[in-house]
Structure formats: structure tokens, C-alpha cells
Write an enzyme that holds these catalytic residues in place. Structure first.
Site, short mmCIF file in Angstrom:
data_model
loop_
_atom_site.label_atom_id
_atom_site.label_comp_id
_atom_site.label_asym_id
_atom_site.label_seq_id
_atom_site.Cartn_x
_atom_site.Cartn_y
_atom_site.Cartn_z
N TYR A 109 2.28 117.55 -84.64
CA TYR A 109 3.33 118.47 -84.29
C TYR A 109 3.77 119.03 -85.44
O TYR A 109 3.84 120.41 -85.64
CB TYR A 109 4.35 117.54 -83.67
CG TYR A 109 3.88 117.13 -82.48
CD1 TYR A 109 3.55 117.56 -81.35
CD2 TYR A 109 3.67 115.54 -82.21
CE1 TYR A 109 2.91 117.18 -80.18
CE2 TYR A 109 3.01 114.94 -81.14
CZ TYR A 109 2.74 115.73 -80.08
OH TYR A 109 2.26 115.30 -78.82
N PRO A 122 5.38 121.41 -73.46
CA PRO A 122 4.97 121.41 -72.06
C PRO A 122 6.26 122.06 -71.40
O PRO A 122 7.13 121.58 -71.76
CB PRO A 122 4.57 120.08 -71.70
CG PRO A 122 4.29 119.22 -73.04
CD PRO A 122 5.38 120.07 -74.06
N HIS A 345 7.58 118.85 -77.99
CA HIS A 345 6.86 117.72 -77.60
C HIS A 345 6.82 116.53 -78.79
O HIS A 345 6.58 115.64 -78.60
CB HIS A 345 5.21 118.35 -77.75
CG HIS A 345 4.16 117.58 -76.85
ND1 HIS A 345 4.40 116.16 -76.57
CD2 HIS A 345 3.10 117.74 -76.18
CE1 HIS A 345 3.41 115.67 -75.99
NE2 HIS A 345 2.70 116.64 -75.51
N SER A 556 -4.67 116.48 -68.91
CA SER A 556 -3.87 115.25 -68.89
C SER A 556 -3.17 114.94 -67.50
O SER A 556 -2.98 116.01 -66.62
CB SER A 556 -2.63 115.40 -69.71
OG SER A 556 -1.81 114.42 -70.08
N1 COA Z 1 -10.26 101.65 -56.45
C1 COA Z 1 -8.99 101.67 -55.58
N2 COA Z 1 -7.95 101.93 -56.27
C2 COA Z 1 -8.00 102.28 -57.54
C3 COA Z 1 -9.07 102.36 -58.40
C4 COA Z 1 -10.27 101.94 -57.81
N3 COA Z 1 -11.56 101.72 -58.48
N4 COA Z 1 -9.12 102.50 -59.85
C5 COA Z 1 -7.65 102.93 -59.87
N5 COA Z 1 -7.04 102.75 -58.76
C6 COA Z 1 -5.51 102.87 -58.34
C7 COA Z 1 -4.78 102.59 -59.47
O1 COA Z 1 -4.46 101.07 -59.14
C8 COA Z 1 -3.58 103.28 -59.27
O2 COA Z 1 -2.84 102.91 -58.06
P1 COA Z 1 -1.30 103.29 -57.90
O3 COA Z 1 -1.14 104.78 -57.50
O4 COA Z 1 -0.66 102.29 -56.92
O5 COA Z 1 -0.49 102.90 -59.11
C9 COA Z 1 -4.11 104.55 -58.87
O6 COA Z 1 -5.13 104.45 -58.41
C10 COA Z 1 -4.27 105.54 -60.00
O7 COA Z 1 -5.34 104.98 -61.09
P2 COA Z 1 -6.04 106.09 -61.98
O8 COA Z 1 -6.24 107.29 -61.24
O9 COA Z 1 -7.33 105.34 -62.26
O10 COA Z 1 -5.34 106.52 -63.40
P3 COA Z 1 -4.10 105.81 -63.88
O11 COA Z 1 -2.82 105.79 -63.35
O12 COA Z 1 -4.41 104.55 -64.52
O13 COA Z 1 -4.15 106.78 -65.15
C11 COA Z 1 -4.28 107.58 -67.45
C12 COA Z 1 -4.78 107.12 -66.08
C13 COA Z 1 -5.22 107.85 -68.48
C14 COA Z 1 -3.59 109.02 -66.95
C15 COA Z 1 -2.77 106.78 -67.64
O14 COA Z 1 -3.29 105.55 -68.13
C16 COA Z 1 -2.12 107.33 -69.07
O15 COA Z 1 -2.72 106.92 -70.14
N6 COA Z 1 -1.14 108.24 -68.43
C17 COA Z 1 -0.44 108.71 -69.70
C18 COA Z 1 -0.91 110.21 -69.97
C19 COA Z 1 -0.09 110.85 -71.02
O16 COA Z 1 0.56 110.25 -71.72
N7 COA Z 1 -0.13 112.04 -70.93
C20 COA Z 1 0.95 112.97 -71.77
C21 COA Z 1 1.12 114.44 -71.53
S1 COA Z 1 2.06 115.30 -72.55
#
Ligand code: COA
Length: 628
Positions: A109, A122, A345, A556
Site C-alpha cells: 500500500y 475497493p 485499502h 477475492s
Molecule cells: N461440502 C459442503 N459444504 C461446504 C464444503 C463441502 N465440501 N466446503 C465448504 N462448505 C461450506 C462451508 O462450511 C461454508 O458454509 P457456510 O455458508 O454455512 O458458512 C460455505 O460452504 C463456504 O465455504 P467455502 O466456499 O469453501 O469458502 P469460505 O467461506 O471458507 O471462504 C475464503 C474461503 C478464502 C474466501 C476465506 O477463507 C477468506 O479468507 N476470506 C477472506 C477474503 C478476504 O480477506 N478478501 C479481501 C478482499 S479486500
């Protein structure tokens, strides 16, 4: 600067089983107390990072390049250089609270010289509101301000619910950095100041209308926040005293290349009045931009137009001058029902911002405007700027550059309505991995090749953790997209490859959020070699390293309860920025590219993503019935 905390000088194994990651919140817990118990960001093993780096390169570089890199990596591992840097990094990890955060803040940044508008800040597009006039605009803005002030109570009282990821508490520090903070340009490096940590916390916000800035005190003399009704009246006063539309768009200066803005900033604040006005904006809790209506577009184009408005304001004819892009949080409310925000950001990632949005949206739904007893309130103070010929010249230059940037940004928001997270879940697949694989397929279909793709992963399981990158393109994803394009392949085989790709993505995600990804570790070793003034190791001068860091797909997932979508610009001139919010029954996807690049096209990519998502669902349904 007395009492001001400069954020730039911040306080400073292979996974066998990988379960779905779940984000939850728990109440009540004093969110800063739990901070002390958070683990430190680990330094992954050198051997592991080198192996994972080579694996990540395999699908994106040629055989010869990979062979060459293998040799460099071996030298780095065995020749002593890697080991020495690794020991240095481990020493730094022992001595600091987070070995990465300060370096990351600087390199991602504060040292970045590109404009913050479009390039790093963003935007968030909120659902369209149904007001069409200034009363509606101000009523909405008043409620929104009240909602943010209600949220602020939790920050001030340190009662913010602690978030958990897979049962582990997350670092809540970012929430404490987003209010009353602002970026300040420097000729070579910027800084971020957080005035909430000073002795006298600010009690005002800034409101900008027709390019004119106002200080609006949002607390009564007894420290209670102004009511929605009071805020509405104050906004009305602001509106009525900023009807002239011919004012110099002073805020446009903040959209400049950082070196240029750094110089212009020094010119601007030479004048005492200007300096005081700038300070008032910087110190304010947040900014509200009351935007003029934008040209009408079709319903299909509406979200894309709003995304552009959030990212840059639409150009100098429209609302680009109605911003102070250095301000961490700027809520945008248009007279035509447009609403959303843009945020600088450096203090925080998207998730805390959308958590705040979810809170405010809920607050607004349950809050009605109640007529409060008439307590006379003072006139909000208009901020004055003396436009010297030098400042005028800087504004003109900034206007030109902004219009170039506006013309260059290609934005398409795809509201994918056919299904959402539900489909992947029914098939026992990670919804995030599913969308990421669709992006891979879309890209491969458009370019007949895959590219370096990174997805942001949160490192907030660790104290002061920010992000690492998930390397999305894998040997498995390449095999899957090739199979989808190969008519000789059967659906059963394609399905197996899809499942394997998503599994690999989930393992990479697990590793990343647990501090075992490769990008930040490699960055840390490089930063250390720069600080040590030793020569930079060969692996960093290698073509493969450049290819891996030229991410044509910067992606993302930022999920929220509100039906909104975050958007950001591409990382490279010939790439795409893709941000998505997977909801249960639909997916909002914001795609950006640059018009100056002939090869990219946000609209075409959006269509390819839509087709990929539909084809992947067909594949699931044809080859494997859903498991409920
Ligand atoms: N079977 C059934 N359900 C599943 C599954 C499977 N095999 N794998 C995952 N799921 C479910 C999870 O339990 C979760 O359930 P919920 O909706 O009840 O919470 C849901 O599906 C979503 O999981 P998934 O899609 O795998 O992703 P996540 O929510 O774990 O997200 C990241 C992954 C990487 C996006 C997250 O960990 C992260 O780091 N987010 C931050 C991103 C960020 O900071 N961005 C900044 C931009 S400025």
C-alpha cells in the site's frame, strides 16, 4: 502530530485433513482482550515453500522455464542463501508481533505509487434504493450515518463480537483502524493516521456535496449521537448551502498518482486555511458523499454503472470531485437512489467493511425517523480552500488524469441468478472452490491458456494478520479445463477432475489461512535480503517469478448478508479484477479490466463466467445427483 497514531509504524506443516472453513461470530467478548491470546504468524519451512512454489509454477510456465527455476530453487535451498534468510526471518518473527504486517503495509500500500482510486481502493455496490429525490437521499444518508455511529459504539466500548474461523478467534484489529483514519500522501511513501487513538477522539464526520466539504458534528453536547431526525436537518442545511455547481473539485487531487499528489499536497497545505480544511477531513470519523444523479442506464447495466461510480465517481462531469479518496471510509449516496461506498485499502480488508455494512443495513431497516424535540443545532462548518494558481494547475492536471482513468476502466457486474452456494454444497463441494474453478474455465475458454491466478485468503487467525494468496491455478485445474474443452472426454471423467480441482483448492485455502502459503513467505525472504543489503537471490530475478506475480486474474470472495458486491480494479494492465459474493441462491460477481488492453473485455469475461457456471452445474447434475 501529538496524540496521533501512525499506522505505518505498526505495533508491530502440511495439512493432512481439511474441513470446510466456517466464519461465525460470538458475543459477548471484549474484542481487544482476546487479541493478546492470538497466535503469531508462523514462518513456514523453507523446503515446504520451495516445493509449493514449484508446484504452483507447473501449470503457468513452460517446461524449460520450470526446469531452469528448479535449478535456481535448489541452489537457493542448498547454497546457504535461503537458509540464512530463513534464519533472519525466524529471528524477526520472534522479535516482532507479526513479521509480515509492517512490510506488507509498506509494499502493498504505502509504497505503491499508483492512484488509490481504481488501482487499490475497493468499492461496494449496495442494492438500489427507491428514492429519486433529495429528500429520499438525505433521509437515507441520515439513517446510514446513525447506523455507523451505532456501530462505532461497539468499537469505542470494545464490545465488537469476536469473529471465528473454523472455531478459531480472529484478529479484530482492522475494525479499530477504519474509523477516524486517513491516508496521507508522501513524495515517496504514504502514511496512514488513525485519530481515534489520539487523546481527543474526533466527533465530526465530513459531508461533501457539489464538491464542497462540510464538517458535521454528530454528537450532542451530552455525548449522545445526533438522532436520525437531527442528522436529516443538518444534511438539509448542508445541501442548501452547497447549491452552486461551479466549485473547484478540490477532492480530485486525491485521485492522482501518489508522487504527484504528494507534491500537490505540499503545495495545497502551504496555505493555513487549506491546511486546516484538509486536517478536518483527515480527522473526521468518515465521509459521506452526497452524489449528483448519474445518467440513466438500462436495468441490466445499472449495477455496472454503480460499481464504476463507487470506484471513480464517473469522471469530472459527474462525481469524481465529490470524494476525498485518501479517506478510509466514504459512504456514497446518490440523489438517484444509488448507494455504496469506496474505501482506502491500507487499514483493512473487505470482510470488516462488509460486516459493518451488514450491521448498518440491519440498523436502517429497524430505525424509523422519529421527530425529536427541537434542539437548535449550529450550522455545519463549510471547509474553505484557497485556490492559488499552483493548486488550480494541479486540479486541472488531476481532472485530465481522472477522465483518462474513467475511460480506461471497463466494469461489468454479473448478477448470476441461476443458483448460489446451495448447488456446490448439495454436491459436497466448497462453493468458493466451485466459483474459482468456473473462473479458470472461463479464462481458458477465452484465451486457450490458463494464467497466474491469486485469491485473497485471510490471515486474521494470527495477531495483526492481513492476507496471503491462494494460488488458484493448479495442475488439477488445468486438467479439468482441458477436459471440458476436449470432446473426447466423458462427463464422468470431467466430474472427477472437477472434484479433484476443488479439493486441491480447498487444501490450498486451508494452508493459506493457516499461514502456510508461499507468497508472503517469499516476499519476507526478499524484503530481508533488501534490508540486509545483500544481493537479491536469483530466484527473484527469474522469469518464472515474474510470471507467477503477473496475475491476470486477481480474485477475492467477500461474502456478506446484504445483497451487495465489492469491486476492485485489475492488478496488471492485461488482467481482470474479480470479486464475488456467493449468496445461498445467487452469486454477485464484479469484473473489471482496462479498455486500453485489446485482449481483455469485462463483459465478454462475464458471459464466459456465466456459461462456465451453467456448464459446471449441468456436469454435476448429469454425472452425479445432489446429496441432500
Ligand atoms: N461440502 C459442503 N459444504 C461446504 C464444503 C463441502 N465440501 N466446503 C465448504 N462448505 C461450506 C462451508 O462450511 C461454508 O458454509 P457456510 O455458508 O454455512 O458458512 C460455505 O460452504 C463456504 O465455504 P467455502 O466456499 O469453501 O469458502 P469460505 O467461506 O471458507 O471462504 C475464503 C474461503 C478464502 C474466501 C476465506 O477463507 C477468506 O479468507 N476470506 C477472506 C477474503 C478476504 O480477506 N478478501 C479481501 C478482499 S479486500
Amino acid at each position: 502530530m501529538l496524540g496521533v497514531f501512525v499506522r505505518a509504524a505498526l505495533r508491530p506443516g502440511m495439512v493432512k485433513q481439511c474441513r470446510p472453513i466456517r466464519l461465525t461470530t460470538r458475543i459477548p467478548e471484549r474484542s481487544l482482550v482476546h487479541q493478546e491470546g492470538l497466535p503469531k504468524l508462523p514462518v513456514p519451512s523453507l523446503k515446504q515453500t520451495c516445493e509449493r512454489y514449484l508446484a504452483a509454477l507447473e501449470p503457468i510456465v513452460s517446461e524449460e522455464e520450470l526446469e531452469h527455476t528448479r535449478k535456481l530453487v535448489e541452489e537457493f535451498l542448498k547454497g546457504g542463501v535461503g537458509e540464512r534468510l530463513q534464519k533472519g526471518l525466524e529471528r524477526r518473527a520472534r522479535k516482532t508481533e507479526n513479521w509480515l504486517s509492517e512490510w506488507w503495509m509498506q509494499s502493498a500500500y504505502l509504497d505503491c505509487r499508483m492512484p488509490v482510486a481504481v488501482y487499490t481502493s475497493p468499492g461496494v455496490v449496495l442494492p438500489r434504493m427507491h428514492f429519486q429525490d433529495r429528500q429520499g437521499q438525505m433521509r437515507f444518508a441520515a439513517k446510514l450515518i446513525a447506523g455507523v455511529l451505532d456501530f462505532k459504539k461497539m468499537i469505542d466500548g470494545e464490545t465488537l463480537p469476536v469473529e471465528y474461523l473454523s472455531g478459531k478467534p480472529l484478529c479484530m484489529d482492522q475494525y479499530y483502524q477504519i474509523l477516524s483514519s486517513c491516508r496521507i500522501p508522501g513524495p515517496k511513501r504514504d502514511t496512514v493516521v488513525n485519530h481515534a487513538i489520539g487523546k481527543i477522539a474526533p466527533t465530526h464526520i465530513t459531508v461533501v456535496h457539489n464538491f464542497q466539504f462540510f464538517v458535521l458534528d454528530v454528537y450532542n453536547s451530552d455525548d449522545t449521537p445526533l438522532t436520525v431526525d437531527q442528522l436529516y436537518m443538518q444534511l438539509e442545511k448542508i445541501w442548501n448551502s452547497s447549491l452552486q455547481t461551479n466549485k473547484e473539485p478540490i477532492g480530485i487531487l486525491t485521485s492522482q498518482h501518489r508522487n504527484t499528489w504528494g507534491k500537490a499536497y505540499n503545495n495545497l497545505i502551504k496555505d493555513k486555511t487549506n491546511k486546516e480544511s484538509v486536517r478536518a477531513i483527515q480527522k473526521s470519523i468518515f465521509t459521506v458523499c452526497l452524489d449528483a444523479p448519474m445518467p440513466r442506464v438500462s436495468d441490466e447495466m445499472y449495477q455496472s454503472r454503480v460499481a464504476a461510480q463507487m470506484l471513480h465517481g464517473g469522471g469530472t462531469r459527474w462525481n469524481s470531485g465529490n470524494r476525498w479518496f485518501d479517506k478510509t471510509l466514504q459512504f456514497i449516496v446518490g440523489e438517484d437512489g444509488t448507494c455504496g461506498l469506496v474505501y482506502e485499502h491500507s487499514p483493512a480488508e473487505g470482510p470488516p467493511i462488509v460486516f459493518l455494512i451488514d450491521y448498518v443495513v440491519k440498523y436502517m431497516q429497524k430505525t424509523e425517523m422519529v421527530r425529536s424535540p427541537m434542539v437548535p443545532l449550529g450550522m455545519p462548518q463549510k471547509l474553505r480552500f484557497n485556490i492559488t494558481p499552483e493548486v488550480k494547475r494541479d486540479i486541472e492536471r488531476a481532472k485530465q488524469n481522472m477522465n483518462i482513468m474513467v475511460h480506461d476502466l471497463d466494469v461489468k457486474v454479473l448478477m448470476f441468478s441461476h443458483y448460489g452456494k446451495n448447488v456446490a454444497k448439495q454436491h459436497k463441494l466448497s462453493p468458493d472452490g466451485f466459483v474459482q474453478t468456473a473462473l479458470q474455465l472461463a479464462y481458458y475458454r477465452m484465451y486457450d491458456a490458463c494464467c497466474s491466478t491469486i485469491e485473497t485468503a485471510s490471515l486474521r487467525m494470527f495477531k495483526y494478520g492481513r492476507t496471503d494468496a491462494i494460488r488458484v491455478t493448479s495442475v488439477d485445474s488445468l486438467k479439468f479445463v482441458q477436459a471440458m474443452q476436449d470432446p473426447s472426454k466423458q462427463n464422468a471423467e470431467r466430474l472427477q477432475l472437477l472434484q479433484k480441482t476443488i479439493k486441491t483448492h480447498q487444501v490450498n485455502t486451508y494452508n493459506a489461512v493457516h499461514g502456510q502459503a508461499i507468497d508472503r513467505h517469499l516476499l519476507g525472504l526478499k524484503m530481508l535480503s533488501i534490508e540486509d543489503l545483500t544481493s537479491i537471490p536469483e530466484i527473484y530475478m527469474d522469469t518464472s517469478y515474474a510470471v507467477a506475480h503477473h496475475s491476470n486474474l486477481l480474485t477475492s470472495q467477500v461474502s456478506s448478508k446484504t445483497d451487495c458486491v465489492m469491486c476492485f480494479g485489475p492488478m496488471v494492465p492485461d488482467g481482470y479484477g474479480v470479486c464475488y459474493n456467493s449468496m445461498d441462491e445467487h452469486i454477485n460477481i464484479a469484473i473489471t479490466a482496462f479498455n486500453s488492453c485489446e485482449e481483455t473485455n469485462a463483459g465478454r469475461f462475464a458471459r464466459a463466467v456465466e456459461d462456465a457456471l451453467l456448464d459446471m452445474r449441468t456436469l454435476l447434475e448429469d454425472a452425479a445427483p445432489a446429496k441432500n
